[in-house]
Design an enzyme around this catalytic site. Structure first.
Site: not given
Lengths: 416, 282
Positions: A52-54, A109, A115, A184-185, A187
């Site tokens: 989501c960030n890169r 984090e 990921q 959303g279930a 991670e």
């Protein structure tokens, strides 16, 4: 330090959410994306990391070939300042920092490591990893674990989910009597639920594309499970809605929240969108009694409040430099493999020739063993010298300097 | 004893101001950790000094020491600071920083009230002829406690609105990081309003009953201060029970409490004007 690595990408540092969400590579598209990149002339190995960030692509190119323009054109067309390019050792430093969580929006984090592992598995399945990227990524995963174990990075259990729940706590305090809907279930959804439950929330509601996952999550946290078809009704009843789902085709819009119901509510409705692409329409913020935050807002929270920065990065430089050195030394030594094999063969041939010429068929068994031992020892001496040569190919001092240069270029606010 | 009272009267506004400044510093800024302990000590010592002053006044006057408008203001200031200290003591750890922010505002207001009381109050203590009866003491004490509770309610309401606006505007600075959460602020607004309402219920009713019983000269329901007190009583009653009123959200309750605080301060000021005020003639 000759390393034909090129990394092209964009991240929360360089691109706002509305740009990042356009360049996300979904898990379903990853194999095709890897194949397309591997098909670019000059690309030998490829790896894609999309979170989501890169969104980043790391490739090994043919020596002397600059593949960066082709990668930019293929993946990030029409983007200029948002895209960064790292090459050689600096690309390696970047990958290690990403794995360690030092380049993350929330420093330290842990999601990025998972990921990265999934990206590694996808690249292995797509057969785009080779002699450079496979060990490099394995070592990056090792570095990520080591930095989290040996420094304070892993101690705070920092994550985007945690920051989201911290923000929610500014409204609801202990979440007593609070109705939470987690969309959303996966991670992140589970992590959000864990943090909410830890702070007093009872019975979170899960809405997921796959009802089975929602049911599992609900069973774990004593909540309720629904499919996405009930989303609008559930969101209308909730005090806090946290979306952590691929937002494609999922939209919570202004119509979800009835203006009359909102007016009669005691507490405001809080919506936090951790999805990329986003799942909650920004227009809902125009409604009264609604607070909406997305990943860029959480980044602002992190920056303004310096969540975990100082303590997290302390001590990580030494580990990163040592691991860079180890990787480069191993790589240099590995490049000697053909030479070593040739040397071994030559030593054995010379030994056998000498034994044949000196004693012929009547050689004593003890003499043969002596000759074998002698040739083995001589070969070990030669290999030790080569190992030493590989180790000094990139000194730790030079790498430390390279790391500082990297941080200067990055414009890091708090160099570790 | 009178000299000690005079010295304390002069000292108290500055002491409250110092406590307010230290609370403000503890809320944010580089020196926050250093002033965390001193701020509590200064507030506790100031309250102790105020209590000593209160007792000394009672000894000198020979009756309950809240007998004029100036001593009433001073008593309101003391009770507001005391109530704040009780609330802040109950919070610990992270929330103590949050209460430092609340304290900065509450104690700032307290120091202002005490300054007015010290600056305009009579220099010579004159005992009331006939002292103060039980009902009079009850009326004054409950009214003072009510005013203090309503001040706390108003301040928490203002802070709720500030934090809500910051969150709507996506500003995540000092107020966002350190103020108590919206839920706590809303709860404090309502619970303080409920305390104020209950005290005021006793205070207003005892006061009216006394005025009728004693046939007090000049007492009329149309008196601005009497009207305002009754309006405030209803106003804070609505805030106290607003959670059960459909459509009366925490934000609206906070607006109402902030407005109530302004009305309360106006009411206290009305009491100060001789001629207009029924109390000033007592």
């Amino acid at each position: 330090m000759d390393l034909a690595l090129t990394l092209v990408g964009l991240s929360h540092r360089t691109a706002p959410l509305e740009v990042r969400e356009r360049y996300v590579v979904s898990p379903a598209d990853l194999t095709a994306c890897l194949a397309a990149i591997a098909g670019i002339p000059g690309v030998q190995e490829a790896f894609v990391l999309s979170t989501c960030n890169r969104t980043e692509v790391l490739v090994v190119g043919e020596p002397g070939t600059d593949v960066a323009p082709a990668l930019r054109a293929h993946l990030f067309r029409n983007l200029e300042d948002e895209v960064y390019v790292w090459s050689g050792v600096q690309a390696l430093i970047h990958v290690f920092r990403v794995a360690s969580g030092l380049d993350s929006m929330v420093v330290g984090e842990s999601e990025v490591l998972g990921q990265m592992r999934r990206g590694f598995e996808a690249a292995q399945q797509a057969r785009t990893l080779g002699r450079t990227l496979r060990p490099l990524l394995q070592q990056a995963l090792h570095v990520g674990k080591r930095v989290r174990t040996e420094t304070d990075v892993g101690q705070g259990t920092l994550s985007v989910a945690r920051v989201a729940v911290d923000v929610a706590a500014r409204v609801f305090g202990r979440f007593e009597g609070c109705r939470a809907l987690i969309v959303g279930a996966g991670e992140t959804g589970l992590l959000v639920a864990r943090h909410l439950v830890d702070r007093g929330l009872v019975s979170p509601t899960f809405a997921s594309r796959t009802q089975e996952r929602a049911r599992e999550a609900a069973a774990e946290f004593g909540g309720r499970a629904f499919g996405l078809e009930d989303l609008a009704t559930l969101a209308g009843e909730a005090d806090v809605v946290i979306a952590c789902i691929d937002g494609t085709g999922v939209q919570l819009g202004p119509d979800t929240f009835d203006a009359r119901t909102l007016r009669t509510r005691d507490r405001p409705v809080l919506a936090i969108d951790l999805s990329v692409p986003r799942a909650i329409d920004r227009a809902i913020v125009k409604k009264k009694n609604v607070l909406l935050y997305d990943l860029d807002d959480l980044q602002q929270v992190v920056q303004e409040n310096r969540v975990g920065r100082g303590a997290a990065i302390e001590g990580s430089t030494e580990i990163l430099v040592a691991e860079l050195h180890k990787f480069l030394a191993l790589r240099a030594y590995a490049s000697f493999s053909p030479v070593i094999a040739a040397m071994r063969e030559r030593f054995e041939r010379v030994r056998d020739d000498v034994l044949d010429s000196v004693a012929g068929a009547s050689t004593d068994k003890k003499d043969i063993e002596l000759a074998h031992e002698l040739s083995r020892k001589l070969l070990d001496v030669a290999l030790d010298h080569m190992k030493e040569g590989a180790r000094t190919t990139s000194s730790e001092e030079a790498l430390d300097h390279e790391y500082r240069r990297f941080l200067e270029r990055l414009g890091a606010e708090d160099p570790p | 004893m009178r000299t000690a009272i005079q010295a304390l009267t002069v000292l108290l506004p500055s002491a409250y101001l110092l406590a307010a400044i230290l609370h403000g510093m503890a809320f944010g800024g580089d020196r926050a950790p250093q002033v965390d302990r001193p701020r509590r000590i200064v507030l506790s010592v100031t309250l102790l000094l105020h209590l000593v002053c209160f007792v000394l006044r009672a000894l000198v006057l020979g009756h309950f020491p809240v007998s004029d408008v100036w001593s009433t203001l001073s008593a309101v200031a003391m009770c507001a600071a005391g109530l704040f200290l009780v609330v802040a003591r109950r919070s610990s750890g992270e929330r103590s920083v949050a209460y430092a922010g609340t304290g900065g505002v509450v104690l700032g207001l307290v120091s202002l009230l005490q300054l007015i009381a010290s600056a305009f109050g009579p220099t010579q203590l004159v005992a009331r002829a006939g002292g103060m009866g039980t009902y009079q003491v009850l009326h004054v004490a409950t009214s003072v406690l009510a005013a203090a509770a309503l001040i706390l309610s108003g301040v928490h309401g203002i802070l709720y609105l500030l934090l809500y606006r910051q969150m709507r505007a996506r500003r995540f600075g000092l107020l966002f990081a350190h103020l108590p959460d919206l839920d706590v602020l809303a709860r404090m607004t309502r619970s303080s309003a409920l305390s104020g309402f209950l005290f005021l219920t006793v205070g207003v009713n005892v006061g009216i009953a006394m005025a009728h019983a004693e046939k007090s000269e000049g007492f009329r329901y149309a008196q601005p201060e009497v009207l305002l007190s009754i309006v405030l009583w209803i106003h804070f009653g609505v805030i106290a029970f607003s959670r059960h009123i459909r459509g009366f959200s925490a934000r609206r309750a906070s607006f109402a409490a902030a407005g109530g605080l302004v009305a309360l301060l106006l009411s206290l000021m009305l009491i100060l004007f001789p001629g207009i005020s029924f109390h000033s003639r007592l």
